[in-house]
Design a protein around this motif. Structure first.
Motif, PDB file in Angstrom:
ATOM      1  N   LEU A 141       0.746  -1.449  -0.101  1.00  0.00           N
ATOM      2  CA  LEU A 141       0.203   0.016  -0.137  1.00  0.00           C
ATOM      3  C   LEU A 141       0.871   0.989  -0.364  1.00  0.00           C
ATOM      4  O   LEU A 141       2.038   1.967   0.713  1.00  0.00           O
ATOM      5  CB  LEU A 141      -1.315   0.684   1.409  1.00  0.00           C
ATOM      6  N   SER A 142       1.215   1.734  -1.048  1.00  0.00           N
ATOM      7  CA  SER A 142       1.167   3.027  -1.226  1.00  0.00           C
ATOM      8  C   SER A 142       1.007   4.323   0.041  1.00  0.00           C
ATOM      9  O   SER A 142       0.019   4.606   0.047  1.00  0.00           O
ATOM     10  CB  SER A 142       1.398   4.179  -3.186  1.00  0.00           C
TER      11      SER A 142
ATOM     12  N   GLU B 293      10.161  -0.010   1.998  1.00  0.00           N
ATOM     13  CA  GLU B 293      10.946   0.887   1.070  1.00  0.00           C
ATOM     14  C   GLU B 293       9.903   2.110   1.675  1.00  0.00           C
ATOM     15  O   GLU B 293       8.869   1.860   1.964  1.00  0.00           O
ATOM     16  CB  GLU B 293      11.137   0.785  -0.205  1.00  0.00           C
ATOM     17  N   PRO B 294      10.862   3.320   2.441  1.00  0.00           N
ATOM     18  CA  PRO B 294      10.048   4.310   2.786  1.00  0.00           C
ATOM     19  C   PRO B 294       9.185   4.825   1.742  1.00  0.00           C
ATOM     20  O   PRO B 294       8.470   4.698   0.542  1.00  0.00           O
ATOM     21  CB  PRO B 294      11.280   5.422   2.458  1.00  0.00           C
ATOM     22  N   GLY B 295       7.491   5.010   2.329  1.00  0.00           N
ATOM     23  CA  GLY B 295       6.431   5.411   2.226  1.00  0.00           C
ATOM     24  C   GLY B 295       5.861   3.557   1.385  1.00  0.00           C
ATOM     25  O   GLY B 295       4.629   3.783   1.396  1.00  0.00           O
ATOM     26  N   ILE B 296       6.283   2.932   1.722  1.00  0.00           N
ATOM     27  CA  ILE B 296       5.005   1.843   1.485  1.00  0.00           C
ATOM     28  C   ILE B 296       5.078   0.862   2.590  1.00  0.00           C
ATOM     29  O   ILE B 296       5.798   0.777   3.089  1.00  0.00           O
ATOM     30  CB  ILE B 296       6.127   0.804   0.886  1.00  0.00           C
ATOM     31  N   THR B 297       4.034   0.089   2.906  1.00  0.00           N
ATOM     32  CA  THR B 297       3.151  -0.441   3.817  1.00  0.00           C
ATOM     33  C   THR B 297       3.225  -1.875   3.188  1.00  0.00           C
ATOM     34  O   THR B 297       2.014  -2.059   2.318  1.00  0.00           O
ATOM     35  CB  THR B 297       2.507  -0.047   4.907  1.00  0.00           C
ATOM     36  N   ARG B 298       3.717  -2.681   3.571  1.00  0.00           N
ATOM     37  CA  ARG B 298       3.491  -3.833   3.260  1.00  0.00           C
ATOM     38  C   ARG B 298       3.152  -5.224   4.080  1.00  0.00           C
ATOM     39  O   ARG B 298       2.935  -5.362   5.438  1.00  0.00           O
ATOM     40  CB  ARG B 298       4.714  -5.103   2.322  1.00  0.00           C
TER      41      ARG B 298
END
Length: 493
Positions: free
Chosen positions: A63-64, A90-95
């Motif tokens: 989710l971005s 990575e920054p800004g991404i929730t997995r």
């Protein structure tokens, strides 16, 4: 200075709104007759990407510009999902990673509106007939059903003719199993044991096995101990059906309304959406306990699903028949009884049927879905294909109505232009189980014992329809052929 302060306030408000809109509030996971379902609560719209991985089997959801809410906790494992993990690749991404117990492909994710934002829905379809939660009758071929069922207790409903159908099915399965290549059985097989099962009516019975246990195959018999002393389980119903190229008949169950659409509300505050879901779940349980049948529910929780989406879900499940469950309502509080409706493309069979179709077709408006006329050519093609199933729909509806008449009062099969019945490629019916506006019937509709009777009546009608018109390549067709029923065909054209 005022302009600077105002600009700073607006910037702060914009940043707060962006952060709040991308919050992942919660994650719910449950399982039911349709399989396993995950719902992710979002404060607003987000961009997402889904990746399926194997070795081990996983589904990855990225989710971005989204962050987990404070206090967020992943739910416990259930159904096909073994575990849930979260992280930031990575920054800004929730997995969010779903570890799966089997390589099941998820349905296409979808966003559904809710009262507190948006919910992202992931679904893994499942065959509960192969899971421990399914009733043993649908998974144990070696129970031959040779002995008569134990009479029900005084407070239980009597076993209807479906019991004889189940016995005929078992005899057919026993013959099919005996025809398979197998190792020689011991000269003195142990006596058959008694095992519990459930017939189509949902009444528990005790069934005696009448077929000697068989070895899986000769090669395995040679590899194992030369003198086995315990019986080896026979093949399951699913194994024999697959081995002979047979498929289960899929019954799509559509509990009406749901989510922000409560449906009709009774005098005592009972909601139609809750009643239909309870009856739908019970009907799915009984269907999965019936050899040769398999249930699929368009919804197994309190969610809103647009009318056209319900038909799409049924088609995606390759259903052979579509049954939409509802509870009727009228200004006349003494109105009572069950009704069954089928689709009509040439007007309604009565003013009552037309009024009911208009009311049910307005469900999308309650759920916040804009109604579109759609492509004219597509609608014409839909009408042409649906017309081929109208006679089958009326036949099936007639059997269901007759069975409901043995539970309570019932009228006749009516016709109207119900949007939810425009399924195009299968017989379809809408069952009004009773009047929730009638205080007496409202109490019955919320009684689990009565819900079982209603579900059993609907199942009995479906069973009669497929028995009289068995589709080729199914257990019903094989049973008809083995009993000398002549040519088989019909069912879902």
């Amino acid at each position: 200075m005022q302009q600077v302060l105002l600009g700073a306030a607006l910037l702060a408000a914009l940043c707060w709104n962006l952060a709040h809109a991308s919050e992942i509030k919660d994650l719910q996971l449950d399982t039911g007759a349709t399989g396993t379902r995950a719902e992710i609560g979002l404060a607003g719209q987000v961009d997402y990407k889904v990746i399926s991985l194997s070795g081990p089997d996983r589904l990855v959801l990225d989710l971005s510009d989204a962050e987990l809410a404070r206090g967020f906790r992943a739910p416990a494992a259930v159904g096909i999902v073994k575990a849930i993990r979260t992280g930031h690749p990575e920054p800004g991404i929730t997995r969010i990673v779903f570890d799966l117990a089997a390589p099941v492909v998820a349905l296409k994710p979808r966003l559904e509106p809710s009262g507190s934002g948006t919910r992202l829905v992931l679904e893994w379809p499942g065959d509960n007939a192969d899971e421990p939660s399914a009733v043993a009758a649908s998974s144990e071929l070696d129970k031959a059903l040779q002995a008569p069922a134990t009479p029900p207790a005084a407070n239980e409903p009597e076993v209807d003719p479906s019991a004889a159908s189940a016995a005929a099915t078992a005899r057919l399965i026993a013959n099919m199993s005996a025809a398979q290549p197998q190792a020689s059985a011991p000269q003195n097989p142990p006596p058959a044991a008694s095992a519990g099962t459930t017939v189509a009516t949902g009444v528990p019975t005790r069934i005696a096995t009448g077929v000697p246990a068989t070895m899986p195959n000769a090669a395995q018999a040679d590899a194992e101990s030369p003198a086995p002393t315990q019986p080896v389980p026979g093949k399951t119903l699913q194994q024999v059906m697959r081995g002979r190229g047979m498929r289960p008949l899929v019954v799509a169950i559509d509990p009406g309304h749901g989510g922000q659409d409560p449906g009709a509300i009774g005098m005592n505050g009972k909601r139609e959406k809750d009643v239909t879901l309870a009856i739908g779940r019970e009907l799915a349980r009984q269907i999965n306990a019936t050899p040769g049948l398999k249930a699929y529910m368009t919804r197994d929780s309190d969610v809103f699903i647009p009318l056209n989406r319900r038909a799409q879900l049924a088609r995606g499940a390759k259903a052979d028949i579509f049954v939409s469950i509802h509870a009727d309502a009228a200004e006349n509080r003494s109105a009572a009884g069950a009704s069954v409706y089928v689709l009509s493309l040439k007007g309604a069979s009565s003013q009552r049927a037309r009024w009911l179709a208009d009311k049910e077709n307005a469900s999308d408006l309650i759920g916040g879905v804009s109604l579109q006329k759609g492509n004219v050519l597509a609608n014409v093609l839909l009408d042409l294909t649906q017309s081929g199933h109208m006679k089958a729909s009326e036949d099936a509806a007639g059997h269901v109505l007759d069975s409901l008449g043995r539970v309570g009062s019932a009228r006749r099969v009516e016709r109207a232009n119900f949007a939810v019945l425009r399924t195009s490629d299968m017989p379809a019916m809408l069952v009004e189980t009773a009047y929730i506006s009638n205080p007496q019937e409202e109490r019955l509709l919320t009684d689990p014992a009565h819900q079982r009777k209603v579900a059993a009546a609907v199942l009995d009608g479906i069973n009669q329809y497929f028995t009289r018109q068995p589709p080729p390549g199914t257990l019903y067709a094989a049973r008809a052929a083995s009993s000398g029923g002549g040519a088989v065909g019909g069912g879902s054209p």
